[in-house]
Enzyme design. Structure first.
Site, PDB file in Angstrom:
ATOM      1  CG  HIS A 120      -1.880   0.997   1.408  1.00 16.01           C
ATOM      2  ND1 HIS A 120      -1.600   2.294   1.747  1.00 16.01           N
ATOM      3  CD2 HIS A 120      -3.223   0.938   1.242  1.00 16.01           C
ATOM      4  CE1 HIS A 120      -2.728   2.992   1.795  1.00 16.01           C
ATOM      5  NE2 HIS A 120      -3.727   2.194   1.488  1.00 16.01           N
ATOM      6  CG  ASP A 197       0.721  -2.005   6.370  1.00 12.56           C
ATOM      7  OD1 ASP A 197      -0.246  -2.240   7.125  1.00 12.56           O
ATOM      8  OD2 ASP A 197       0.615  -1.394   5.290  1.00 12.56           O
ATOM      9  CD  GLN A 200      -6.737  -4.328   4.499  1.00 11.79           C
ATOM     10  OE1 GLN A 200      -7.659  -5.035   4.918  1.00 11.79           O
ATOM     11  NE2 GLN A 200      -6.944  -3.100   4.043  1.00 11.79           N
ATOM     12  CE  LYS A 223      -7.085  -0.170   6.404  1.00 10.24           C
ATOM     13  NZ  LYS A 223      -8.006   0.387   5.417  1.00 10.24           N
ATOM     14  CB  CYS A 361      -3.810   3.252  -1.633  1.00 10.49           C
ATOM     15  SG  CYS A 361      -5.101   4.456  -1.413  1.00 10.49           S
TER      16      CYS A 361
HETATM   17  N1  C6P Z   1      -6.247   0.532   3.005  1.00 14.23           N
HETATM   18  C1  C6P Z   1      -8.055   0.052   1.475  1.00 14.23           C
HETATM   19  O1  C6P Z   1      -9.136   0.300   0.929  1.00 14.23           O
HETATM   20  P1  C6P Z   1      -4.902   4.016   7.244  1.00 14.23           P
HETATM   21  O2  C6P Z   1      -5.546   4.786   6.126  1.00 14.23           O
HETATM   22  O3  C6P Z   1      -3.713   4.735   7.799  1.00 14.23           O
HETATM   23  O4  C6P Z   1      -5.855   3.557   8.282  1.00 14.23           O
HETATM   24  O5  C6P Z   1      -4.378   2.647   6.580  1.00 14.23           O
HETATM   25  C2  C6P Z   1      -3.502   2.689   5.485  1.00 14.23           C
HETATM   26  C3  C6P Z   1      -3.232   1.314   4.976  1.00 14.23           C
HETATM   27  C4  C6P Z   1      -1.970   0.780   5.144  1.00 14.23           C
HETATM   28  N2  C6P Z   1      -1.679  -0.471   4.776  1.00 14.23           N
HETATM   29  C5  C6P Z   1      -2.594  -1.271   4.222  1.00 14.23           C
HETATM   30  C6  C6P Z   1      -2.232  -2.676   3.870  1.00 14.23           C
HETATM   31  C7  C6P Z   1      -3.898  -0.791   4.016  1.00 14.23           C
HETATM   32  O6  C6P Z   1      -4.816  -1.595   3.475  1.00 14.23           O
HETATM   33  C8  C6P Z   1      -4.219   0.541   4.374  1.00 14.23           C
HETATM   34  C9  C6P Z   1      -5.585   1.107   4.102  1.00 14.23           C
HETATM   35  C10 C6P Z   1      -7.606   0.884   2.648  1.00 14.23           C
HETATM   36  O7  C6P Z   1      -7.355  -0.872   1.098  1.00 14.23           O
HETATM   37  C11 C6P Z   1      -7.834   2.343   2.419  1.00 14.23           C
HETATM   38  S1  C6P Z   1      -6.729   3.019   1.224  1.00 14.23           S
END
Ligand code: C6P
Length: 403
Positions: A120, A197, A200, A223, A361
């Site tokens: 991401h 990270d 997910q 999430k 993203c």
């Molecule tokens: N992915 C998706 O629709 P934040 O926005 O900081 O809570 O998370 C960012 C992020 C980082 N790593 C991974 C693997 C992610 O999936 C995400 C967020 C969402 O896939 C929104 S872009």
């Protein structure tokens, strides 16, 4: 298949969109919130609202106790060794930036940062920024056609110059579950620090940071059925001690003089300013709800649904799957021959089905498949077999319209 039945806990799911029952298949973007989380936040504002760690008055002590109880619950949930290794951040993105920014003072030109091609943007752009500022070199673990990382060449990428290895536990774009333990032990063999990270992974599997032996692990509450704007950074205390503070301000200091200051110990060194108190307290309620269902039950429910959905999708001739890793979780990414993902998403929405379309993203993944994006369905504990059936009916209609 015996399935969880949790829709009644989620008031938002009981509505029509464009005249059709809402089928929410965008939980990887954000999960919906159970009533108990909404109630907890309202109750906090009604009975306990106050700043934390500051007042001697009873309300502030009540808010502080509730706030710190969540740090403690999260510490236990991920099996961290110490509560002060749990840093509250705005979310996964903020956690990556905190660490990448901290490494600015620890890296030298010629050092190497390994990142995977499956990231991401949140776990790529901050490392690019770090490389630009420090003169370190970015090195990539390649992604195979299956959406798995090519771990076979990992040893050839690692060397004494490798200072950081950063990758995700589960890919948001393809659902690939990465061999985290293998990568961590290979990285540690050359003395590198590992950042995972877990955005997910948190909603779909048990996380045990000590068993993984990971140095940093990040996640977002929104999430995993909690509020947005709040997340965590787990860090081994020896690494958190080495990193300088990310931001200056109230509550992160030991002593402030006009020209210089000394900093508070962990975790406060990294928590400048008034935190997202209701977010933390709401997250605590989400965690309790999730533990009440049981993460293993959620995983089994989602794995069964994933197989069911993939089976039905594979009977539709125009569907092209992206990502065929052996180990996958909660996400199916696909395209429709001859159609743009955006058009598929708009037509599905007209039939009440919420999916995400686009690059998710994760543009480098789309570039490697030579596509503008995919249609992604993503599952959660409240997703039902009926949801999948309604989605498949709507997708077949969509294909007829587009052809
Ligand atoms: N992915 C998706 O629709 P934040 O926005 O900081 O809570 O998370 C960012 C992020 C980082 N790593 C991974 C693997 C992610 O999936 C995400 C967020 C969402 O896939 C929104 S872009």
């Amino acid at each position: 298949m015996k399935q969880l039945n949790l829709k009644h806990d989620f008031p938002i799911l009981d509505q029509k969109i464009n005249g059709k029952p809402l089928v929410y298949l965008d939980s990887a973007a954000t999960t919906q919130k159970p009533q108990v989380v909404i109630d907890t936040i309202v109750e906090y504002y009604k009975s306990s609202n106050s700043n934390v760690h500051r007042g001697v008055h009873s309300l502030s002590e009540r808010a502080t106790d509730s706030f710190e109880a969540v740090r403690s619950a999260l510490c236990q949930y991920i099996n961290a060794a110490h509560e002060y290794e749990i840093i509250f951040t705005k979310g996964t993105t903020d956690s990556v930036n905190l660490v990448a920014h901290g490494f600015r003072s620890l890296l030298n030109p010629g050092d190497e940062i390994i990142v995977s091609e499956l990231e991401h943007h949140s776990n790529l752009v901050p490392w690019q920024m770090l490389a630009q500022v420090s003169g370190a070199k970015l090195v990539f673990i390649p992604m195979l056609e299956s959406g798995e990382l090519d771990i076979s060449i990992l040893d050839s990428l690692l060397n004494s110059r490798t200072k950081i290895v950063a990758f995700n536990h589960i890919s948001n774009a393809l659902g690939t579950v990465n061999p985290v333990k293998k990568i961590i032990s290979a990285a540690h063999a050359v003395g590198a620090c590992v950042f995972v990270d877990g955005a997910q992974a948190f909603p779909h599997m048990a996380i045990n940071v000590q068993e993984l032996d990971v140095d940093f692990y990040a996640g977002s509450a929104h999430k995993m059925y909690g509020p947005s704007g709040i997340g965590l950074l787990y860090g081994k205390s020896e690494w958190l001690e080495k990193l300088p503070p990310y931001q200056g301000g109230g509550e992160m200091i030991a002593e402030v003089k006009l020209k210089e200051s000394t900093y508070a110990g962990l975790p406060h060194k990294f928590e400048a300013g008034t935190p997202n108190i209701e977010g933390v307290i709401g997250w605590g309620a989400a965690l309790k709800w999730l533990e009440g269902i049981g993460i293993e039950n959620i995983k089994k429910h989602e794995d069964d649904l994933l197989i069911y959905a993939r089976g039905l999708l594979s009977e539709i001739p125009d569907v092209i799957f992206y990502g065929s890793a052996k180990d996958r979780a909660a996400v199916i990414s696909f395209g429709i021959k001859g159609s743009h993902p955006y058009d598929v998403g708009v037509l599905l929405d007209q039939m009440g089905i919420a999916v995400r379309t686009g690059h998710h993203c994760a543009q480098p993944i789309m570039t490697s498949f030579k596509i503008p994006g995919t249609v992604r369905i993503s599952l959660a504990a409240y997703t039902s077999k009926d949801d999948i059936d309604m989605f498949i009916v709507a997708l077949k209609k969509t294909i007829l319209i587009l052809n």
